[in-house]
Write an enzyme that holds these catalytic residues in place. Structure first.
Site, PDB file in Angstrom:
ATOM      1  N   CYS A  47       0.740  -1.459  -0.259  1.00 32.24           N
ATOM      2  CA  CYS A  47      -0.366  -0.317  -0.223  1.00 32.24           C
ATOM      3  C   CYS A  47       1.244   1.526  -0.487  1.00 32.24           C
ATOM      4  O   CYS A  47       0.465   2.673  -0.387  1.00 32.24           O
ATOM      5  CB  CYS A  47      -1.471  -0.284   1.415  1.00 32.24           C
ATOM      6  SG  CYS A  47      -1.439  -1.882   1.505  1.00 32.24           S
TER       7      CYS A  47
ATOM      8  N   HIS B 247      -9.138   4.697  -0.382  1.00 32.33           N
ATOM      9  CA  HIS B 247      -7.563   4.109  -0.309  1.00 32.33           C
ATOM     10  C   HIS B 247      -6.781   2.994  -2.097  1.00 32.33           C
ATOM     11  O   HIS B 247      -7.322   2.051  -1.821  1.00 32.33           O
ATOM     12  CB  HIS B 247      -6.956   3.572   0.787  1.00 32.33           C
ATOM     13  CG  HIS B 247      -5.799   2.970   0.933  1.00 32.33           C
ATOM     14  ND1 HIS B 247      -5.097   3.581   0.479  1.00 32.33           N
ATOM     15  CD2 HIS B 247      -5.802   1.623   1.670  1.00 32.33           C
ATOM     16  CE1 HIS B 247      -3.301   2.632   0.821  1.00 32.33           C
ATOM     17  NE2 HIS B 247      -3.932   1.335   1.336  1.00 32.33           N
TER      18      HIS B 247
END
Lengths: 380, 130
Positions: A82, A330
């Site tokens: 991420c 996200h």
């Protein structure tokens, strides 16, 4: 090392883009950034992405670079789960700072809404340790839930105190035109939302997102002729164990502390000088651990601080004016580049959502459950 | 999805809970590493962890990853075994009866089917009944 400036940024609204492919999203953000920089042609393209294999596509720099007319340019992908976007920015920064290139395009992109959600949830867990964690059926939410219960238990922090972060983030993200979840929520909404991985509920968590963001990084002589050029004053990346089992401490993000200290030292800036920051709040617990490990408050004190109004717009530092991962969304490997674009716009004074006057900004982008973290210091 | 080959390769560390202990500084880490994360020494020796320990933290997963639908809700815990920590599933208990600090013991149980159709056995934990 040469100084590095951000000549232009571009973002696509974060969300569920059924009508846009990975290359469409990346191309749109990239061309926006280049346009803002006066239609410069970059010499290199660095792509940040984690899960394009889910849509059966690798070789991203060539795919996206060719799509926007960069045949012959240098190009490759950088991966840090991420935290891929932040890692791609550090790589792009290094290419310019070293003198190898003068114009480097960094693109973060993620396309999750192409597969059923249980495939995506499994894909996100690839950031965990496949041999020693994923084999037991852990999810990414599950790993963070383990950290959350440990933290609540150790410091006597109540669930509601952590959950209030989500309310604050939606308040900021409500005004961000690039945000995915543009609705205000109440503490009751969080408490009533379904449990994903106890104690984490749906509204403690960031959403699944598609998105792309881009930035053109240039050397000093090529910086845009503007009154408010923004420089990357410092950048650092740090790793920690992927597995939670062998972490030295479960209530501290070592990689966050180390990368923040290094980035601040390189930038010759103290933490007290930071006006605004975008931190990686994938879950409410991630916000608390990030705030504490960067050093804004002591361990165990972040939820109390934000409940009392710390870090709200206008405070020093103001945190996540974009709405953070919770509200902006996200898009995994793109998130770090969104954070940079948002802080650059804040420093220039043209961010279209909640904005505050600022000279020094910080971004902190996390890969895995704290195992790969990039911190960037930006300066007007 | 894991594979039979992977489970076979991991049989010693997973089934016997083998950690690595640093001969220089004494730090013990599970899963085992090739170099000590604390002092950097390469002088590590294998050490089987005790099979009884206490729950440091746990979660109850309601939204599973693909392949674990039949096991949901899944209770996953970080368990302290001696000086090390191990992450695995907790079985033979209802989620509402879980608590931090409870004593558990290792037990060999079936895991989700591998991608190549095998039924792997791994170490999970169950409540220790005195």
């Amino acid at each position: 090392m040469r100084k590095v400036y951000v000549a232009g940024v571009g973002m696509v609204k974060v969300g569920k883009h059924v009508d846009k492919s990975l290359r469409d999203l990346a191309g749109e953000a990239a061309l926006k950034a280049l346009e803002e920089a006066g239609n410069e042609t970059p010499e290199a393209i660095v792509v940040g992405n984690m899960l394009s294999s889910l849509v059966e596509q690798e070789n991203l720099a060539s795919l996206i670079g060719d799509h926007i007319g960069l045949r012959g340019a240098c190009g490759f992908k950088v991966e840090g789960a991420c935290g891929s976007g932040g890692a791609a920015l550090m790589t792009g920064y290094s290419l310019v700072a070293s003198g190898l290139f003068s114009k480097v395009l960094v693109v973060g992109v993620e396309k999750l809404f192409e597969r059923p959600s249980n495939d995506v949830i499994r894909g996100l867990a690839y950031a965990a340790d496949a041999d020693y964690e994923l084999i037991y059926g852990i999810t990414f939410s599950g790993l963070n839930a383990l950290l959350m219960r440990y933290y609540m238990n150790k410091y006597g922090v109540k669930y509601e105190e952590l959950a209030y972060w989500s309310v604050l983030m939606h308040k900021n993200g409500y005004k961000n035109p690039y945000a995915q979840l543009r609705n205000e929520i109440t503490l009751e909404d969080v408490l009533k939302s379904p449990v994903i991985a106890d104690p984490i509920r749906l509204y403690d968590s960031c959403p699944l997102s598609d998105g792309a963001s881009a930035a053109l990084l240039v050397s000093e002589d090529l910086r845009k002729a503007t009154d408010t050029p923004v420089s990357i004053a410092g950048v650092s990346n740090s790793i920690d164990s992927v597995d939670l089992s062998s972490r030295l401490e479960l209530d501290h993000l070592l990689a966050s502390r180390v990368s923040a200290e290094n980035a601040l030292r390189i930038a010759k800036v103290s933490l007290r000088e930071v006006d605004i920051a975008e931190i990686h709040d994938a879950y409410t617990i991630t916000a608390a651990l990030s705030i504490e490990s960067i050093g804004f408050v002591e361990k165990g004190k972040a939820p109390k601080a934000w409940s009392e109004g710390r870090f709200s717009p206008g405070d020093k530092p103001s945190l996540n004016l974009s709405g953070g991962l919770k509200s902006r969304g996200h898009p995994v490997g793109a998130t770090g580049v969104y954070q940079l674009a948002e802080v650059v716009m804040q420093l220039r004074g043209d961010f279209p959502g909640v904005s505050v006057p600022a000279e020094v900004g910080l971004t902190q982008n996390i890969g895995g459950a704290g195992s790969n973290i990039t911190t960037i210091i930006l300066r007007r | 999805m894991t594979t039979l080959q992977r489970v076979w390769r991991l049989k010693n560390t997973i089934l016997n809970l083998v950690a690595s202990r640093c001969s220089s500084c004494g730090y013990i880490t599970y899963p085992p590493k090739m170099r000590c994360p604390v002092c950097g020494s390469r002088e590590l020796r294998e050490e089987a962890l005790p099979r009884e320990g206490e729950v440091l933290s746990y979660t109850v997963i309601q939204v599973p990853a693909k392949g674990f639908e039949d096991f949901t809700p899944i209770i996953i815990a970080l368990v302290r075994l001696g000086d090390a920590k191990v992450l695995s599933e907790v079985v033979d208990i209802k989620p509402e009866n879980m608590s931090v600090g409870m004593r558990v013991v290792a037990t060999v149980r079936r895991s989700a089917e591998t991608i190549d159709g095998g039924v792997p056995y791994v170490v999970k934990f169950k409540p220790l009944k005195l």
